[in-house]
Design a protein around this motif. Structure first.
Motif, PDB file in Angstrom:
ATOM      1  N   ASP A  21      -2.648   6.524   6.679  1.00 52.12           N
ATOM      2  CA  ASP A  21      -2.948   5.757   5.474  1.00 52.12           C
ATOM      3  C   ASP A  21      -4.308   6.163   4.916  1.00 52.12           C
ATOM      4  N   GLN A  27      -6.112   8.753  -2.575  1.00 59.13           N
ATOM      5  CA  GLN A  27      -4.790   8.988  -3.153  1.00 59.13           C
ATOM      6  C   GLN A  27      -4.912   9.584  -4.551  1.00 59.13           C
ATOM      7  N   TYR A  28      -5.937   9.135  -5.278  1.00 62.65           N
ATOM      8  CA  TYR A  28      -6.193   9.688  -6.610  1.00 62.65           C
ATOM      9  C   TYR A  28      -6.498  11.189  -6.515  1.00 62.65           C
ATOM     10  N   ASP A  87     -12.920   8.240   3.030  1.00 62.62           N
ATOM     11  CA  ASP A  87     -12.494   6.909   2.627  1.00 62.62           C
ATOM     12  C   ASP A  87     -13.708   5.977   2.632  1.00 62.62           C
TER      13      ASP A  87
END
Length: 348
Positions: A21, A27-28, A87
């Motif tokens: 995850d 994710q962008y 992240d």
């Protein structure tokens, strides 16, 4: 302006592994294609105007200062530096390391603006690269504890590709040449080699960065460690390590809203008679030159071990790579079952 081939290659590599995850911000980044990805690099990440993006890779990373926190990162290699796009949740994962990360932007966390922190390791600061067993991971070492990062690629192809690209980029660096070696006499040349332990294979690049590969002794040490965990009757000479792979152990979370599972990083070692899971320290060994004391934990810690003869069946999922395997062992408490039956039924 990078070539079309390079842009296409970077676009193909810009895929997050399906089993991990990541945050909305990463994710962008993974959704960017072609020239948009190159423009994103120059507009948001690159520190120098004329540097070129050469390679992109998604990998789990570990930092020397936070050895227990494995985090997903987009690793970008340019002609000037290696960038680890992380992240933003990693900043809060280990609160006592607040001096390691700059928390100026923590007041933005409740807004719709998603942050990522970027860790930069300049190529001029790079000192050595340690490649792990069977190219499952590699460790990049700079000049201090803040500049040691391990990339857990869990994939020999990704490791090999990154190392090749890194060597090519380092060849472009203009570094001062090494001083001429001083002629040594016979005794000083051979007197320092009496440690009795073979050194790892070292390749010193023209940029003076060392690329260090494991030798056969590491496998021998690992085999000895594994033999210690097995029955004392096992002959070390006949013990062969058939497989060494960095994997995840799946732990299903009970009572959660959806059927979720947590992934625990493990080192899986298969011998001709046993299957082992180890917790391995990927970041502390070999010891960096500035380390004042050995790490707090051993390189390998046994998490689980089962005999192959107790293996009942192996269940394989039908999903694409990475493959999920379930090993089902006979739940026999005592290994010498027949002997105990004889004693119970026919002994006094």
């Amino acid at each position: 302006y990078p070539s079309e081939f390079l842009v296409q290659k970077i676009t193909e590599d810009n895929q997050i592994p399906v089993y991990l995850d990541v945050s909305v911000s990463l994710q962008y980044v993974a959704g960017l294609k072609g020239n948009a990805l190159v423009e994103f690099f120059h507009g948001n990440i690159a520190e120098v105007e004329n540097e070129e993006l050469r390679h992109l890779m998604w990998s789990s990373v570990l930092f020397y200062k936070t050895p227990n926190v494995e985090v997903m990162a987009c690793v970008l290699l340019s002609t000037k530096a290696i960038y680890f796009l992380l992240d933003d949740s990693f900043i809060h994962a280990d609160e006592h390391q607040s001096d390691f990360w700059n928390k100026e932007n923590s007041d933005c966390e409740n807004s719709s603006f998603h942050l990522s922190c970027c860790f930069v390791l300049k190529l001029n600061d790079l000192q050595s690269v340690n490649v792990g067993l069977f190219d499952q991971y590699f460790r990049i070492t700079g000049h201090s504890a803040d500049h040691i990062v391990t990339c857990l690629t869990r994939d020999s192809y990704n490791t090999h590709t990154f190392i090749q690209q890194l060597m090519a980029v380092l060849s472009l660096l203009a570094r001062t040449p090494s001083p001429e070696p001083v002629d040594k006499d016979f005794y000083s040349e051979f007197g320092s080699k009496n440690t009795g332990k073979m050194e790892n294979y070292e390749l010193i690049h023209s940029s003076r960065v060392k690329f260090i590969y494991p030798n056969e002794e590491e496998i021998g040490d690992l085999a000895f460690l594994v033999a210690e965990k097995m029955d004392s009757l096992t002959n070390l000479q006949s013990l062969n390590i058939l497989l060494y792979v960095l994997a995840f152990q799946v732990n299903h979370v009970e009572g959660s809203a959806q059927n979720t599972s947590s992934l625990q990083p493990k080192t899986l070692i298969l011998t001709s008679s046993d299957l082992f899971l180890f917790d391995e320290d990927y970041i502390s060994y070999p010891l960096p030159e500035f380390a004042k004391e050995p790490p707090k934990r051993d390189k390998y810690q046994l998490a689980d071990g089962r005999r192959i003869r107790d293996l009942d069946r192996v269940l394989m999922g039908y999903q694409t790579y990475p493959q999920a395997l379930t090993f089902v062992f006979d739940d026999v408490q005592n290994q010498d079952l027949m002997q105990n039956l004889t004693l119970d039924h026919f002994g006094e």
